[in-house]
Motif scaffolding. Structure first.
Motif, short mmCIF file in Angstrom:
data_model
loop_
_atom_site.label_atom_id
_atom_site.label_comp_id
_atom_site.label_asym_id
_atom_site.label_seq_id
_atom_site.Cartn_x
_atom_site.Cartn_y
_atom_site.Cartn_z
N ARG A 157 0.84 -1.20 0.00
CA ARG A 157 0.00 0.00 0.00
C ARG A 157 0.87 1.26 0.00
O ARG A 157 2.02 1.25 0.47
CB ARG A 157 -0.93 0.02 1.21
CG ARG A 157 -2.08 -0.97 1.13
CD ARG A 157 -3.04 -0.79 2.30
NE ARG A 157 -4.12 -1.76 2.29
CZ ARG A 157 -5.32 -1.56 1.75
NH1 ARG A 157 -5.60 -0.42 1.17
NH2 ARG A 157 -6.24 -2.51 1.80
N LYS B 169 -4.07 3.67 -0.27
CA LYS B 169 -4.53 2.89 -1.42
C LYS B 169 -3.47 1.85 -1.82
O LYS B 169 -2.28 1.96 -1.50
CB LYS B 169 -4.84 3.80 -2.61
CG LYS B 169 -6.07 4.69 -2.34
CD LYS B 169 -6.67 5.24 -3.60
CE LYS B 169 -8.01 5.92 -3.32
NZ LYS B 169 -8.65 6.43 -4.54
N TYR B 170 -3.94 0.81 -2.53
CA TYR B 170 -3.02 -0.20 -3.01
C TYR B 170 -1.98 0.42 -3.95
O TYR B 170 -2.30 1.35 -4.71
CB TYR B 170 -3.76 -1.30 -3.76
CG TYR B 170 -4.54 -2.25 -2.89
CD1 TYR B 170 -3.94 -2.91 -1.81
CD2 TYR B 170 -5.88 -2.51 -3.15
CE1 TYR B 170 -4.66 -3.79 -1.02
CE2 TYR B 170 -6.61 -3.40 -2.36
CZ TYR B 170 -5.99 -4.02 -1.29
OH TYR B 170 -6.70 -4.89 -0.51
N ASP C 179 -12.66 2.25 -6.48
CA ASP C 179 -12.16 3.59 -6.28
C ASP C 179 -11.75 3.87 -4.84
O ASP C 179 -10.99 4.81 -4.58
CB ASP C 179 -13.19 4.63 -6.73
CG ASP C 179 -14.57 4.38 -6.14
OD1 ASP C 179 -15.05 3.25 -6.22
OD2 ASP C 179 -15.17 5.33 -5.60
N ASP C 180 -12.21 3.05 -3.90
CA ASP C 180 -11.79 3.26 -2.51
C ASP C 180 -10.38 2.72 -2.25
O ASP C 180 -9.74 3.10 -1.26
CB ASP C 180 -12.78 2.60 -1.55
CG ASP C 180 -12.97 1.11 -1.82
OD1 ASP C 180 -12.74 0.68 -2.96
OD2 ASP C 180 -13.39 0.38 -0.89
N VAL C 181 -9.88 1.87 -3.13
CA VAL C 181 -8.56 1.26 -2.91
C VAL C 181 -7.58 1.46 -4.07
O VAL C 181 -6.39 1.15 -3.92
CB VAL C 181 -8.68 -0.25 -2.60
CG1 VAL C 181 -9.35 -0.47 -1.26
CG2 VAL C 181 -9.43 -0.99 -3.71
N THR C 182 -8.03 1.94 -5.21
CA THR C 182 -7.15 2.13 -6.37
C THR C 182 -7.59 3.37 -7.14
O THR C 182 -8.55 4.05 -6.79
CB THR C 182 -7.21 0.93 -7.34
OG1 THR C 182 -8.51 0.87 -7.95
CG2 THR C 182 -6.93 -0.39 -6.65
N GLU D 140 -2.67 7.96 -3.52
CA GLU D 140 -2.96 8.54 -2.22
C GLU D 140 -2.61 7.55 -1.12
O GLU D 140 -2.69 6.33 -1.32
CB GLU D 140 -4.45 8.87 -2.09
CG GLU D 140 -4.97 9.91 -3.05
CD GLU D 140 -6.46 10.16 -2.86
OE1 GLU D 140 -6.81 11.03 -2.05
OE2 GLU D 140 -7.27 9.45 -3.51
#
Length: 534
Positions: free
Chosen positions: A27, A495-496, A485-488, A492
């Motif tokens: 991450r 995020k992954y 969109d919450d992880v990629t 930021e």
């Protein structure tokens, strides 16, 4: 791992920033000034770091298998095609593959006799690059029992010689008249095709995608099981949403089967949560559904307005039920009538079910009536663009514009208008229909000219996007459509580390050189999956 000595396009601003990026345990943990004493430092060498591209409409299993078969995508002349076909493995019972372009042939329709000249003794069936037509030789037509008395299917057309005998080109549903006799690829071949396709996409900087056709199709087994196997074995490293195929010959009775496939279709980085409805064909063979008839070679209206593969009333019922069940609907909608029918179905679903987070989207959008442009934002429907097609090239200039006419041709690929009216833009390639290189598609989105074709007139330049808008569509936009969109999708903290390193910063050079940018490295969750140096 720390990325240094380059700029970062975070996707949260319209321009890159000067920053280092720290990654730990797959991450992103920091963007800005970080401690450079970490021994694992990646020197960007003045390039650009950004979120990995995500392809919102692609066919990697099919594309990978085509690369393993008679692959014509590297040629663009009749002579080149015939040379590759003639050299194809003589031990194979059929010559199968594809990737030919319609504009290489007079009228876009290659003949059986031309194919017979290099394959006279075994059946051959080769799909064109857009997958909406196929080229068959006489042996294949004979094996399928096609002759002058064979009627056109309701969802397709057989090109014919003067006496009525099949000429060799089969459009849309007419392909199945021959393809049903093709030996279906084994699951192992399809699995190899998926892994080949995945590696090819990694080379293009693509870290995730939506497979726009999860199901069985001519010559291929059901790729649903192929994805599940790859996910189970850990070979599927990309993040993939599968769009389950809606069988247009059937009706609402297939919905319980789709529900069951969704229930069993979540494993590892694969999730089969979308349904693909192909509402029409393509403009080049006059099967895209249009509000007004196509023109003939003299500019006069014909009796043909294209095909709506799903009856509009049934489409409304199906979309309303799928929406109520929490499915995302992914439409193939290329002509202006198909676009309107898809939007009408979404309007009915919205009225019946209320708003939700299913994130429906319409792909291709070659011709969109101006009255329908603002409806995307009103209905919360995303515009899934294949930007590489939005330029002057032979298939556009010779096989499309003359038959749409001047007025309708000005409505093509209205990316700028869609963005200005508030539509959410997501992006894909439709590979193996066209190149999976996102940077080529982004180049055309910005310039409305083909890569390296500065001598050609831009196609409707008022519909161009900025570089930031095009990059965002191919990253954050497509991440949103895949509910990732919450992880990629952006660079930021938290995020992954699904990241791509570009060999240069395209913001720093002239727009006409965007296409020359190359992918230096691709990472998925911090794992290096492609390096140009390797």
């Amino acid at each position: 791992m720390i990325f240094v000595n380059g700029r970062v396009f975070t996707g949260t601003a319209d321009a890159p920033i000067e920053a280092d990026v720290e990654v730990r345990d797959g991450r992103i943990v920091a963007v800005g000034d970080v401690d450079r004493t970490d021994p694992d430092v990646v020197d960007l060498g003045g390039g650009l770091l950004m979120a990995g591209f995500q392809d919102a409409h692609v066919h990697p299993v099919y594309g990978g298998c085509q690369m393993l078969r008679c692959d014509l995508s590297g040629e663009h002349t009749i002579e080149g095609y015939l040379r590759v076909i003639a050299a194809y493995d003589p031990s194979q019972e059929w010559v199968l593959g594809g990737g030919w372009s319609m504009d290489a042939f007079p009228g876009g329709t290659p003949s059986r006799r031309l194919l017979d000249s290099v394959v006279p003794d075994r059946p051959a069936l080769l799909t064109n690059r857009d997958g909406h037509g196929a080229w068959a030789n006489s042996a294949a037509l004979r094996l399928a029992g096609l002759d002058a008395d064979t009627p056109d299917p309701v969802d397709g057309r057989i090109e014919r010689e003067p006496g009525g005998f099949p000429q060799g080109t089969l459009h849309e549903g007419a392909m199945t008249l021959v393809s049903k006799y093709v030996p279906v690829a084994g699951l192992d071949e399809a699995y190899r095709g998926l892994l080949k396709g995945q590696q090819h996409l990694f080379e293009m900087g693509v870290t995730g995608w939506q497979d726009a056709m999860v199901g069985a199709f001519p010559g291929q087994p059901d790729n649903y099981g192929v994805y599940l196997r790859a996910a189970e074995e850990g070979a599927l490293k990309a993040r993939v949403v599968g769009a389950l195929w809606w069988e247009r010959e059937r009706g609402l009775e297939q919905i319980p089967e789709l529900v069951e496939r969704r229930r069993g279709g979540r494993k590892g980085r694969f999730s089969a949560t979308s349904v693909k409805i192909m509402q029409d064909g393509v403009a080049e063979n006059f099967t895209a559904a249009m509000l007004e008839p196509y023109l003939d070679g003299c500019g006069c209206a014909t009796a043909n307005s294209g095909l709506s593969f799903v009856d509009p009333d049934l489409l409304c019922e199906a979309v309303t039920e799928l929406d109520a069940l929490g499915f995302q609907v992914h439409f193939h909608a290329l002509g202006d009538r198909a676009v309107r029918e898809a939007l009408d179905a979404l309007a009915v679903a919205l009225a019946a079910n209320g708003s939700n987070d299913n994130r429906h989207h319409l792909a291709h959008l070659q011709v969109v009536h101006p009255d329908d442009v603002p409806r995307f934002a009103q209905l919360g429907a995303a515009a899934n663009i294949q930007a590489l097609w939005a330029s002057h090239e032979p298939q556009m200039d010779e096989l499309t514009i003359p038959f749409l006419g001047e007025e309708r041709s000005r409505l093509q690929y209205p990316f700028g208008d869609l963005h200005r009216e508030g539509a959410r833009l997501v992006a894909g390639s439709d590979w193996s229909v066209s190149s999976p290189n996102p940077l080529w598609g982004i180049h055309v989105a910005v310039n409305r000219q083909g890569p390296g074709e500065t001598d050609k007139e831009p196609l409707l330049p008022e519909q161009a996007l900025t570089l930031a808008q095009a990059l965002t569509a191919y990253t954050a936009g497509s991440a949103w459509i895949n509910h990732l969109d919450d992880v990629t999708g952006t660079v930021e903290a938290g995020k992954y580390a699904d990241l791509v390193v570009l060999d240069r910063d395209p913001f720093a050079g002239p727009p006409e050189e965007i296409f020359a940018t190359q992918v230096a490295a691709t990472y998925v969750q911090g794992e290096l999956v492609h390096s140009r140096k390797a």
